[in-house]
Scaffold this motif. Structure first.
Motif, mmCIF file in Angstrom:
data_model
loop_
_atom_site.group_PDB
_atom_site.id
_atom_site.type_symbol
_atom_site.label_atom_id
_atom_site.label_comp_id
_atom_site.label_asym_id
_atom_site.label_seq_id
_atom_site.Cartn_x
_atom_site.Cartn_y
_atom_site.Cartn_z
ATOM 1 N N ALA A 297 0.829 -1.210 0.000
ATOM 2 C CA ALA A 297 0.000 0.000 0.000
ATOM 3 C C ALA A 297 0.860 1.256 0.000
ATOM 4 O O ALA A 297 0.573 2.228 -0.707
ATOM 5 C CB ALA A 297 -0.928 -0.008 1.210
ATOM 6 N N ALA A 298 1.951 1.235 0.787
ATOM 7 C CA ALA A 298 2.844 2.398 0.863
ATOM 8 C C ALA A 298 3.559 2.643 -0.461
ATOM 9 O O ALA A 298 3.860 3.789 -0.813
ATOM 10 C CB ALA A 298 3.862 2.198 1.979
ATOM 11 N N THR A 301 0.290 3.553 -3.268
ATOM 12 C CA THR A 301 -0.531 4.747 -3.031
ATOM 13 C C THR A 301 0.075 6.034 -3.582
ATOM 14 O O THR A 301 -0.617 6.800 -4.275
ATOM 15 C CB THR A 301 -0.834 4.898 -1.524
ATOM 16 O OG1 THR A 301 -1.493 3.719 -1.056
ATOM 17 C CG2 THR A 301 -1.702 6.111 -1.274
ATOM 18 N N LEU A 304 -0.359 6.085 -7.326
ATOM 19 C CA LEU A 304 -1.751 6.314 -7.732
ATOM 20 C C LEU A 304 -2.131 7.780 -7.563
ATOM 21 O O LEU A 304 -2.828 8.350 -8.406
ATOM 22 C CB LEU A 304 -2.683 5.427 -6.893
ATOM 23 C CG LEU A 304 -2.583 3.917 -7.122
ATOM 24 C CD1 LEU A 304 -3.504 3.175 -6.166
ATOM 25 C CD2 LEU A 304 -2.935 3.566 -8.567
ATOM 26 N N ILE A 305 -1.663 8.388 -6.467
ATOM 27 C CA ILE A 305 -1.938 9.816 -6.234
ATOM 28 C C ILE A 305 -1.285 10.676 -7.309
ATOM 29 O O ILE A 305 -1.884 11.627 -7.823
ATOM 30 C CB ILE A 305 -1.435 10.228 -4.833
ATOM 31 C CG1 ILE A 305 -2.260 9.540 -3.747
ATOM 32 C CG2 ILE A 305 -1.499 11.748 -4.657
ATOM 33 C CD1 ILE A 305 -1.732 9.745 -2.345
ATOM 34 N N ARG A 308 -3.221 10.357 -10.505
ATOM 35 C CA ARG A 308 -4.473 11.120 -10.416
ATOM 36 C C ARG A 308 -4.213 12.616 -10.583
ATOM 37 O O ARG A 308 -4.958 13.313 -11.285
ATOM 38 C CB ARG A 308 -5.150 10.838 -9.072
ATOM 39 C CG ARG A 308 -6.458 11.596 -8.897
ATOM 40 C CD ARG A 308 -7.184 11.164 -7.643
ATOM 41 N NE ARG A 308 -8.381 11.968 -7.420
ATOM 42 C CZ ARG A 308 -9.536 11.816 -8.067
ATOM 43 N NH1 ARG A 308 -9.652 10.878 -8.998
ATOM 44 N NH2 ARG A 308 -10.571 12.574 -7.805
#
Length: 330
Positions: A297-298, A301, A304-305, A308
């Motif tokens: 996740a680290a 994430t 992905l940010i 975006r």
């Protein structure tokens, strides 16, 4: 109960933060994939525990652990620089060797410290005479917590120690030797062209890294009341998780901010792990799985940010272009 759980996780996290700082020095500063960590963590606990059992003052025993970790790290560096062994393999070889060395140090697979005068027990004795615990617990109770910690001495002591080591690390990395160490990790050929001895820098850097890891192991052994031959399994993953989480959450603009981020990452990792184990469908044996998920996740994430943000930026740019074309046509 939630407050006690988070408090305990914070308490353990601030101790593991020293190990995370050591991993940061080897992986980020030196760009050296050092797997010695799994062995040197146990070495620190073993040296501290066996020293205390044999009557050595806890503070001195903890210092012995620090020195033992430094020696272990230096040997890994020597295997790599002088023995010309691959960095990854150097760490693996030292980790394997330390398993037998740690057994030799302890004489058995584990050593109990429950009835021994550890550094934390000594601190509790001094701290209790100050009467600060009752004052802090009254504040926590007033805020709505029904359960309060037995003592705040460990967390206060470890915050001070960890911050002192963090500031010393920041200072060291800004000295001439520290800058050369950072340059060695960034571009070894370039710094060598300036007549810097990169072999010595690598050996010293790995020594300091594993010294911090061993120091963390010594504190964990005294915190938990025992040291075990298997307590270092997966430490390198936990250290990397702390580094990655800290960098993702708090940023890496400066050395001071990065080292603080690593400490924060170690604490956040412990808190997330503790809260995750509160769910009924998860068990203590799922710790490694949870660690893997946290690291994944680290890593994912931030990407992905970033994707975006880039998508939003492109959409705004297209909208502005379309608006400009509309105005020109009018």
């Amino acid at each position: 109960m939630w407050f006690i759980s988070v408090f305990g996780a914070f308490e353990a996290g601030i101790i593991y933060a020293l190990m995370a700082l050591g991993v940061y020095l080897s992986f980020r500063i030196l760009d050296f994939p050092d797997l010695t960590v799994d062995g040197s963590f146990v070495t620190g606990g073993a040296v501290a525990a066996i020293s205390i059992v044999n009557g050595v003052p806890p503070v001195l025993a903890t210092f012995y652990a620090f020195v033992a970790g430094f020696i272990a790290g230096m040997i890994t560096g020597i295997l790599n620089t002088k023995g010309k062994i691959n960095p990854l393999l150097s760490g693996i070889l030292m980790m394997i060797a330390l398993y037998s060395i740690n057994l030799r140090i302890m004489g058995k697979s584990n050593v109990a410290l429950l009835n021994e005068p550890t550094i934390f027990k000594q601190m509790e004795g001094f701290w209790g005479s100050l009467g600060i615990d009752s004052w802090l617990n009254n504040i926590v109770t007033a805020l709505g917590a029904s359960n309060v910690p037995g003592t705040w001495s460990i967390v206060i002591m470890m915050i001070i120690i960890t911050l002192v080591i963090k500031f010393l690390t920041d200072y060291f990395l800004k000295t001439e030797v520290g800058l050369a160490l950072r340059a060695t990790g960034d571009n070894e050929k370039m710094i060598r062209s300036f007549s810097a001895n990169t072999d010595i820098l690598t050996i010293v850097g790995l020594g300091i890294s594993n010294a911090l890891v061993a120091l963390s192991g010594a504190f964990i052994a005294q915190y938990g009341g025992f040291t075990d031959i298997g307590m270092g399994i997966g430490m390198i993953v936990i250290g990397l998780a702390s580094v990655i989480i800290g960098e993702a959450l708090f940023g890496t603009k400066t050395i001071a901010r990065t080292t603080l981020a690593v400490i924060g990452g170690a604490i956040v990792y412990r808190i997330v792990l503790t809260l995750a184990l509160k769910f009924d469908f998860l068990e203590a044996g799922d710790t490694k799985l949870i660690t893997a998920i946290i690291v994944i996740a680290a890593l994912i994430t931030p990407k992905l940010i970033a994707v975006r943000k880039e998508s939003v930026r492109k959409r705004k740019k297209r909208a502005m272009l379309a608006k400009g074309e509309g105005a020109n046509n009018a």
